[in-house]
Design a protein around this motif. Structure first.
Motif, short mmCIF file in Angstrom:
data_model
loop_
_atom_site.label_atom_id
_atom_site.label_comp_id
_atom_site.label_asym_id
_atom_site.label_seq_id
_atom_site.Cartn_x
_atom_site.Cartn_y
_atom_site.Cartn_z
N UNK A 129 -9.96 43.69 -10.42
CA UNK A 129 -8.54 43.41 -9.80
C UNK A 129 -7.73 43.75 -11.29
N UNK A 130 -6.19 44.10 -10.85
CA UNK A 130 -5.04 44.05 -11.99
C UNK A 130 -5.21 43.09 -12.87
N UNK A 131 -5.25 43.50 -14.11
CA UNK A 131 -5.31 42.45 -15.22
C UNK A 131 -4.24 41.41 -15.33
N UNK A 132 -2.98 41.88 -14.85
CA UNK A 132 -1.99 41.09 -14.77
C UNK A 132 -2.34 39.86 -13.89
N UNK A 133 -2.85 40.26 -12.77
CA UNK A 133 -2.97 39.29 -11.93
C UNK A 133 -4.02 38.22 -12.16
N UNK A 134 -5.00 38.63 -12.93
CA UNK A 134 -6.13 37.78 -13.72
C UNK A 134 -5.35 36.87 -14.61
N UNK A 135 -4.48 37.35 -15.23
CA UNK A 135 -4.04 36.82 -16.48
C UNK A 135 -2.98 35.76 -16.09
N UNK A 136 -2.29 36.10 -14.98
CA UNK A 136 -1.26 35.00 -14.41
C UNK A 136 -1.90 33.73 -13.84
N UNK A 210 -6.01 39.63 -22.30
CA UNK A 210 -5.63 40.16 -21.19
C UNK A 210 -4.02 40.93 -21.10
N UNK A 211 -4.11 41.91 -20.81
CA UNK A 211 -2.95 42.48 -21.07
C UNK A 211 -2.20 42.58 -19.61
N UNK A 212 -0.88 43.01 -19.50
CA UNK A 212 -0.03 43.32 -18.46
C UNK A 212 -0.50 44.69 -17.62
N UNK A 213 -1.07 45.54 -18.11
CA UNK A 213 -1.60 46.76 -17.52
C UNK A 213 -3.05 47.27 -17.29
N UNK A 214 -3.48 47.83 -16.49
CA UNK A 214 -4.72 48.25 -16.23
C UNK A 214 -5.47 47.15 -15.24
N UNK A 215 -6.74 47.46 -15.47
CA UNK A 215 -7.75 46.75 -14.36
C UNK A 215 -8.78 46.21 -15.16
N UNK A 216 -9.39 45.07 -14.56
CA UNK A 216 -10.46 44.34 -15.18
C UNK A 216 -11.52 44.12 -14.26
#
Length: 370
Positions: A129-136, A210-216
């Motif tokens: 998933x998107x890194x920002x989605x997991x971070x949020x 965790x950043x705001x860009x990229x995928x994890x």
């Protein structure tokens, strides 16, 4: 080992890895960060045996090699060293760092003394998933968590995967938060549902990197989990046990639904908190005209205050007491301009959520009154 690296690139890697390295009387090697090269990459590795991180740094590899270097010393040098281009070379038991006008020689340890980082056995099945989605999502559920010696079974974030949903939750018994991501927000090669308990310290470290860009990608085994991006790999042991079955405490309806400006609600709580230094207790009361709520607090040694907050109100409820900091944490976790505050009488849990987003809710228990 001989490399040339830009200072800020190395600094970013040390910022992530250096926090995990620390003093350990039984294993002093753990206060080191492993600096190694392979396949023309520079990799920093640190572990405390519960958490481990591998961070890839871009640079020029002239000669392959590896050494374990004290993380604290290396971090301080890199943070203060002049110049942008660093020449790093290992010679026997020393790592030399040079710029045009600075040089240092750091005593190091052989890389074979550094603990092996466990590998995930199942490296074919993963969530992505998107890194920002997991971070949020982590940030939102972490609002309801705190480390507790009395309830160690709650010192975790619960993650549950099914084919069409990824659910995360956390609680400290006084509050609880849940976040759901639907199947459009992630991809998966995993066909069977699963769940695991991620320790709170691990979630805190993840939030930092965790950043705001990229995928994890998320891989898991029976007792560990791997979060992986193009630049880093983060390993964590998993907690044993079961997360509380909290579904029965989630309110299905409310005595009153209060819709307010989220920012103004936060400000009113901060003001009221000034007069509740010892107990953090504030009172919430629906006015008779149902056009505002009154938020108040008092302390015999300080004084008292009250704040009238305009609101849209449906239903009615008695005056209720809350820990203002707990309520504030839930409001800060929302991603909307308005907040829906669902309250109940008789010391039942209340809910904070967005009026237009059903994917997240935050439950807070009132302060019980005799």
């Amino acid at each position: 080992m001989k490399i040339v690296v830009i200072k800020n690139n190395l600094k970013n890697g040390l910022s992530a890895a250096g926090r995990i390295a620390g003093e350990n009387l039984q294993l002093p090697i753990l206060k080191n960060v492993l600096l190694e090269t392979f396949e023309n990459k520079i990799v920093l590795t640190a572990t405390n045996l519960e958490i481990a991180i591998k961070f890839t740094v871009s640079g020029k590899v002239i000669e392959n090699g590896s050494m374990a270097v004290p993380a604290w010393i290396l971090s301080n040098i890199i943070s203060n060293i002049p110049g942008e281009r660093l020449n790093v070379e290992s010679k026997k038991s020393v790592v030399e760092i040079k710029t045009d006008n600075y040089q240092a020689a750091i005593n190091s340890s052989p890389s074979d003394e550094f603990p092996l980082i466990p590998k995930i056995k199942n490296n074919e099945n993963y969530l992505e998933l998107e890194s920002i989605a997991l971070k949020d999502a982590f940030s939102q559920v972490a609002a309801a968590s705190q480390l507790s010696e009395l309830r160690p079974e709650l010192n975790c974030i619960f993650m549950e995967y099914s084919i069409d949903n990824l659910r995360m939750a956390a609680t400290d018994s006084s509050r609880l938060a849940e976040k759901n991501l639907n199947s459009s927000q992630f991809s998966s090669t995993i066909s069977e549902p699963f769940n695991f308990l991620l320790p709170i310290p691990s979630s805190h470290e993840l939030l930092r990197i965790l950043g705001d860009e990229g995928r994890v990608r998320i891989y898991r085994d029976e007792n560990q989990v791997l979060f992986k991006t193009e630049q880093w790999e983060f390993f964590s042991r998993l907690m044993e046990g079961s997360f509380p079955d909290y579904k029965q405490i989630v309110p299905k309806k409310y005595a009153a639904e209060i819709t307010v400006s989220r920012e103004e609600f936060i400000n009113s709580l901060k003001l009221s908190g000034i007069f509740s230094v010892k107990s953090n207790e504030i009172k919430v009361k629906i006015l008779e005209n149902k056009k505002a709520i009154e938020i108040s607090s008092s302390d015999q040694s300080v004084g008292d205050n009250s704040y009238l907050l305009p609101a849209k109100i449906e239903g009615s409820a008695k005056e209720i007491c809350f820990n203002w900091k707990y309520l504030n944490d839930g409001l800060k976790a929302l991603k909307s301009e308005e907040a829906l505050f669902g309250v109940n009488d008789d010391n039942k849990p209340s809910v904070v959520k967005s009026p237009k987003d059903a994917s997240y809710f935050y439950i807070v228990m009132p302060i019980l009154k005799a």
